[in-house]
Scaffold this active site. Sequence first.
Site, PDB file in Angstrom:
ATOM      1  N   ILE A   1       0.841  -1.200   0.000  1.00  0.00           N
ATOM      2  CA  ILE A   1       0.000   0.000   0.000  1.00  0.00           C
ATOM      3  C   ILE A   1       0.875   1.248   0.000  1.00  0.00           C
ATOM      4  O   ILE A   1       1.864   1.322   0.718  1.00  0.00           O
ATOM      5  CB  ILE A   1      -0.900   0.030   1.251  1.00  0.00           C
ATOM      6  CG1 ILE A   1      -1.729  -1.244   1.338  1.00  0.00           C
ATOM      7  CG2 ILE A   1      -1.813   1.246   1.237  1.00  0.00           C
ATOM      8  CD1 ILE A   1      -2.274  -1.529   2.709  1.00  0.00           C
ATOM      9  N   CYS A   2       0.476   2.216  -0.836  1.00  0.00           N
ATOM     10  CA  CYS A   2       1.169   3.497  -0.816  1.00  0.00           C
ATOM     11  C   CYS A   2       0.253   4.513  -0.149  1.00  0.00           C
ATOM     12  O   CYS A   2      -0.682   5.011  -0.754  1.00  0.00           O
ATOM     13  CB  CYS A   2       1.495   3.942  -2.241  1.00  0.00           C
ATOM     14  SG  CYS A   2       2.261   5.559  -2.306  1.00  0.00           S
ATOM     15  N   LEU A   3       0.524   4.744   1.128  1.00  0.00           N
ATOM     16  CA  LEU A   3      -0.309   5.695   1.869  1.00  0.00           C
ATOM     17  C   LEU A   3       0.599   6.415   2.857  1.00  0.00           C
ATOM     18  O   LEU A   3       1.309   5.773   3.632  1.00  0.00           O
ATOM     19  CB  LEU A   3      -1.432   4.940   2.586  1.00  0.00           C
ATOM     20  CG  LEU A   3      -2.479   5.785   3.316  1.00  0.00           C
ATOM     21  CD1 LEU A   3      -3.222   6.687   2.354  1.00  0.00           C
ATOM     22  CD2 LEU A   3      -3.472   4.882   4.039  1.00  0.00           C
TER      23      LEU A   3
END
Lengths: 195, 361
Positions: free
Chosen positions: A88-90
């Site tokens: 996840i890119c958060l």
Amino acid sequence: MVDYARVQKELVECNRDKDISGVSIELDNGDDLSHLSGRITGPIASPYEGGIFQIDIRLPGGYPFEPPKMQFITKVWHPNISSQNGAICLDILKDQWSPALTLKTALLSLQALLSSPEPDDPQDAVVAQQYLRDYPTFVGTARYWTDTFAKRASVGTEEKVQKLVEMGFPEVLVRKTLDIVGGDENLALEKLCTG
Amino acid sequence: MSNRVLCKFFVHGACLKGDNCEFSHDWKDQTNNICTFYQRGVCSYGSRCRYEHVKASRPQTTISSSSTISVRPKASNPVEVTSPRAFVAGEANSISSLPAELSALSRPFFPPAWKQDSIDHNLQDDDIVGEVTNVDPADRPICSFAAAGECPRGERCPHIHGDLCPTCGKHCLHPYRPDERDEHIITCERKKKQLDALKYSQEIECSVCLDRVLSKPTAAERKFGLLSECDHPFCISCIRNWRSNSPTSGMDINSALRACPICRKLSYFVIPSVIWYANQEEKQEIVNNYKAKLSSIDCRYFDFGNGSCPFGTSCFYKHAYRDGRLEEVALRHLGAEDGNTVIAKDIRFVALQFFNIDAVL
């Protein structure tokens, strides 16, 4: 050293209103509080609607001063989530983490991420390209992936459970095994028979 | 210095009689530490008694003049030491042949408060004929029994029964001494405020560990860490832990770690406090007290001029040389637009990259 007292509190707090919030957290591996499994429902009015997404949560030693490590187990077609491994890119799971955030708020942020992708800061370049160039196809693919991977486990779970229980396995064990194998009936049966 | 005995209520900060107390409120005076039961014969506490078991008016000896002892060095045994006053009293009664021990015994050590009062009373009655039969009520001390709850002497009590203090609920307001009254009301209200603040603080949870700060297991943990720029509550250990988090964990020290975990507002220092504040004035008071306390402690980085402090002139600790001289504040001169020079005094040392002011503590 993980602050387990806080994790315990978070679990209770999160699961208290899971029907409303649409997020829940369960212990993944017996009593190990540093390895959890989150579950979020796909947001309404998005291609992910109706799906249930499993997220692997691992708490690093410095939690809550370090962000939890989260990864989608359920395959998702989303510009900010790797279609290969669920990474996840958060920002809040990286440099914008704050100890005032909790597992619940992090999962809610993931849910929000599903409804509002950020193709300009992608994790999966292929998905992001498609999102920007051919949005209808993106929506179609995302919906197809949701139907294929995020619903299989939940839709018909009850039928599968009933079927396996009728074969003579205890219900609790059946549910647990189905959970572990991701809802695949045959795999669950195999596992129940062997172990 | 009077030869009065130090009031034991005053010592504990609980004397209700103020200036009118028959006992001394001067710290230089000695307390009466002699067991009155032993004086009269038997003290049931025996050797466990917290008062001294001597049969002489020893405190008066030490008070009246230490020279008494030095003049008569052979009097090493306290029992034999007698006060000059006891001698005088003895001579006056022509019992000087009696051992001083006995004369001390025969003379009451100190007349009880109520007795003294009645003596004064009678004297006044004799002196001023036809005057009101009562003492000026302002001179009558307040009854401590009535203040604490109920006075067994009721109406016949020679002391004045105070009015009810609305704050503490005790009958301890002297009806004829307005100054004392006001003083009590002010201190009482201050105490009440503190108690209320403490009560309110009990409920406050740390947003990081999600525990009630004042319910933490150890006393060191039961402290809030106030952020200078916002009002979000944390316990001191959590907020310090977060702010001193190693920069290797990928978080930017200035934008993430210096910020409030909730509102992300940057704060440059954390103030430890045992209570949570209810308004900005209270917060400012806590901050000022904290700064005042630190400014009295010598900075160990400055090390009396031998070292160098990364916080420079913004350091909260004292920067003084061994001779007591304070470090000179180097003023920065800035050219203003109109050509005049402006002195930039209040420079905030913001670039405190890897130094946490808390860590200095």
